[in-house]
Design an enzyme around this catalytic site. Sequence first.
Site, PDB file in Angstrom:
ATOM      1  N   ILE A  48     -41.233   7.130  27.454  1.00  0.00           N
ATOM      2  CA  ILE A  48     -40.977   6.679  28.824  1.00  0.00           C
ATOM      3  C   ILE A  48     -40.997   5.163  28.883  1.00  0.00           C
ATOM      4  CG2 ILE A  48     -41.901   6.613  31.183  1.00  0.00           C
ATOM      5  CD1 ILE A  48     -40.759   9.335  30.464  1.00  0.00           C
ATOM      6  N   LYS A  49     -39.954   4.593  29.474  1.00  0.00           N
ATOM      7  CA  LYS A  49     -39.944   3.162  29.758  1.00  0.00           C
ATOM      8  C   LYS A  49     -40.227   2.962  31.244  1.00  0.00           C
ATOM      9  CE  LYS A  49     -37.209  -1.022  30.149  1.00  0.00           C
ATOM     10  NZ  LYS A  49     -35.858  -1.614  30.292  1.00  0.00           N
ATOM     11  N   GLN A  50     -41.177   2.094  31.545  1.00  0.00           N
ATOM     12  CA  GLN A  50     -41.546   1.863  32.937  1.00  0.00           C
ATOM     13  C   GLN A  50     -41.926   0.401  33.140  1.00  0.00           C
ATOM     14  OE1 GLN A  50     -41.334   2.092  36.186  1.00  0.00           O
ATOM     15  NE2 GLN A  50     -41.832   4.295  36.037  1.00  0.00           N
TER      16      GLN A  50
END
Length: 352
Positions: A238-240
């Site tokens: 996940i990129k956040q």
Amino acid sequence: MTYDNIVSLLGSEAEGLLQYKSKTISKEQLHVPGPDFVDRIFAQSNRSPQVLRSLQQLFDHGRLGGTGYLSILPVDQGIEHTAGASFAPNPIYFDPENIIKLAIEGGCNAVATTFGNLAMMSRKYAHRIPFVVKINHNELMTYPNKYDQIMFGSVDEAWNLGATAVGATIYFGSEESSRQIIEVAEAFERAHQLGMATILWCYTRNNGFKKDGVDYHVAADLTAQANHLGVTIQADIIKQKLPENNGGFKAIGFAKSHEKMYTELANDNPIDLTRYQVANCYMGRAGLINSGGESKGESDLTDAVRTAVINKRAGGMGLISGRKAFQKDMKVGVELLNAIQDVYLSNEITLA
């Protein structure tokens, strides 16, 4: 960059970030990055041997190879923000070969960029550094501007050009989010069938997420729930964006929340806000990589190292930093990427 250099660079924030002891979600509850991460976490999942091989390829490449941490160079701004606006600070990056060269020289685990960029250089570089093909984008040529992620290519073609993984963005909270969730879920299922890993840019977007001068697009509760939706459609990583505040659900008055989200599970410390993001990635079973953010000039090196320290101490898996690196001379960009990696290589920077 040594630990002492990192301390010096962080200045007045050094003690607060490097010595902080979390009192929210215990580090013992987290599934933390490490050399055995694929064996320990993904080998017991439904991921096929081919997907496990692709994930291991990501973890084994570059200066962070074998650590369980990731440093990825993402350059999709040529479509997302227009090529002129993105590459004017350093026009060499109109040429996709230089994007890949920066990732290689910078010791990155992978390069994430557009179909066109990677297709153009596929046979020269697909065997030299893992490719992450970004399969959807927001384009700014529609007038008036709209913000909607649309597909720019197929998962099968990403596999054909030698990709190790595919990446996609969902604008959670937008009017188009339902369609985007379905499209990306189907694309990720196909990617897994073909043996590729999946990375999801879990961004929140809605004009209503700003209230009373506060931008809740970067609130811990909203971004963490976006993460939780992302891992639900089987994103491996996940990129956040790094959280900057909290309490978006309460301030805006939508969705559902629990008071313990803002007391026992998180507080105002950036490490604990980020740890709440990690918790919503199945307690770290899907790795959290935070965004490096926009380039602000002289403060970029400090900002990048600060973000890396927060991510690592929170239990995250690394950083995906683009504009801070490619909107500069290549040598300076390489030094910035190496500084980020030095945070993850430092044994003195531990989980909070």
